[in-house]
Enzyme design. Structure first.
Site, PDB file in Angstrom:
ATOM      1  N   TYR A 135       1.799 -28.822 -22.533  1.00 41.52           N
ATOM      2  CA  TYR A 135       1.529 -30.241 -22.277  1.00 41.52           C
ATOM      3  C   TYR A 135       0.154 -30.355 -21.632  1.00 41.52           C
ATOM      4  O   TYR A 135      -0.007 -30.081 -20.450  1.00 41.52           O
ATOM      5  CB  TYR A 135       2.625 -30.817 -21.382  1.00 41.52           C
ATOM      6  CG  TYR A 135       2.537 -32.310 -21.101  1.00 41.52           C
ATOM      7  CD1 TYR A 135       1.598 -33.129 -21.721  1.00 41.52           C
ATOM      8  CD2 TYR A 135       3.418 -32.908 -20.206  1.00 41.52           C
ATOM      9  CE1 TYR A 135       1.538 -34.484 -21.458  1.00 41.52           C
ATOM     10  CE2 TYR A 135       3.370 -34.266 -19.944  1.00 41.52           C
ATOM     11  CZ  TYR A 135       2.425 -35.044 -20.560  1.00 41.52           C
ATOM     12  OH  TYR A 135       2.367 -36.384 -20.288  1.00 41.52           O
ATOM     13  N   LYS A 163       1.240 -30.769 -26.823  1.00 47.29           N
ATOM     14  CA  LYS A 163       1.198 -32.232 -26.684  1.00 47.29           C
ATOM     15  C   LYS A 163      -0.147 -32.538 -26.086  1.00 47.29           C
ATOM     16  O   LYS A 163      -0.465 -32.097 -24.973  1.00 47.29           O
ATOM     17  CB  LYS A 163       2.339 -32.704 -25.771  1.00 47.29           C
ATOM     18  CG  LYS A 163       2.227 -34.141 -25.270  1.00 47.29           C
ATOM     19  CD  LYS A 163       3.576 -34.571 -24.708  1.00 47.29           C
ATOM     20  CE  LYS A 163       3.572 -35.660 -23.640  1.00 47.29           C
ATOM     21  NZ  LYS A 163       2.822 -36.854 -23.894  1.00 47.29           N
TER      22      LYS A 163
END
Ligand code: MN9
Length: 295
Positions: A135, A163
């Site tokens: 992330y 992400k």
């Protein structure tokens, strides 16, 4: 290691009015999100106010979501934490309860050497058998990863992708080109159309809790070469996002869901409630949106 689906809501965490956890709020929120046609949820991340919760609270919420959502949609657990041991413990919970993937921000607050960041991710993937999505959200973590750093992390087979929550579409396209076998999900909702045009495996965002159907539509429209539909949907999303920037994104989203009868409570302190003035605009948008949906 495949992760089914493309469009995932970065799920809010429901609280009671006193900001304690609302375990019973998970099911109605999940139903509301799934009804919009998204492929699943990404739980316990920035939108889920993870850094405002203890490890025990995060564990409880991951378990509850697994109980409500297993077999109904793709479940991704965000397990990232400042302390490796916390992230490892949460990864074990996700591995034991039926999640399809885990995700983690890099360790934050202290400025760690990159080798320590690599060790942190190794410890997490060693803790369970699930694919991991890095992330990358430098605006919140303060951890700026260069393209080479990202690619080094992605060399590990157990790391399935990233992400990407930033606005650097150039870096996003470079990462994609350099690692075509990895999955890249875009996380800046207001620019999703740009990432979709470059080519994204999907999107994961906060506003998907409320208007997940818009991002499902943009993704499909771009794949089908229908730029006009994609632009119309992104413009609709951005009208809402501009208002949410005034209310505060998480507080505004929670206000909207509460107003639709999905009890998610307030955000935790130090978030403050939105100003009355900003809520007037949000309420007007929500009324229009509901009317349009009914027509
Ligand atoms: O990654 C969210 N990013 C931040 C998810 O929290 C910084 C996004 O979904 C944003 O909330 C959204 C609105 O700016 O794009």
């Amino acid at each position: 290691m495949t992760i089914p689906g493309a469009i995932f809501a970065a799920m809010l965490t429901p609280f009671k009015d006193d900001a304690s956890l609302s375990v019973e709020g998970v099911a109605p929120l999940l139903d509301f999100i799934i009804a919009q046609g998204v492929d699943g949820v990404y739980a316990g991340g920035s939108t889920g106010e993870c850094v405002l919760q203890s490890r025990e609270e995060r564990t409880l919420m991951l378990r509850e979501l697994a109980d409500c959502g297993r077999g109904r949609c793709t479940l991704i657990a965000h397990v990232g934490a400042a302390a490796t041991d916390d992230a490892v413990a949460l990864a074990r919970v996700a591995g034991d309860t039926g999640y399809q993937a885990i995700s983690a921000v890099p360790p934050f607050y202290y400025k760690h050497a990159f080798d320590d960041i690599i060790d942190y991710y190794r410890a997490i993937v060693d803790a369970c058998d699930l694919p991991l999505i890095i992330y990358n959200i430098p605006v919140l973590t303060g951890v700026e990863m260069k393209t080479e750093d990202c690619l080094r992390l992605l060399e590990d087979d157990r790391i399935a992708g990233m992400k990407y929550t930033a606005s650097n579409l150039f870096q996003f396209s470079q990462l994609r080109q350099a690692a075509p076998d990895k999955h890249f999900y875009f996380g800046t909702d207001e620019m999703f159309i740009g990432a979709a045009a470059i080519g994204t495996d999907g999107g994961i965002g906060s506003t998907y809790n409320l208007i997940g159907d818009a991002y499902v539509g943009i993704h499909r429209a771009i794949e089908a070469g229908d730029i006009h539909t994609a632009r119309r949907l992104q413009a609709k999303a951005n009208d809402l996002i501009a208002i949410l920037f005034e209310t505060g994104v998480l507080s505004g989203l929670k206000h909207a869901l509460n107003r639709f009868g999905i009890p998610v409570g307030p955000c935790r302190r130090p978030f403050s409630p939105p100003s009355t003035q900003s809520l007037v605009r949000l309420d007007a948008w929500l009324d229009d949106h509901v009317r349009q949906a009914a027509e």
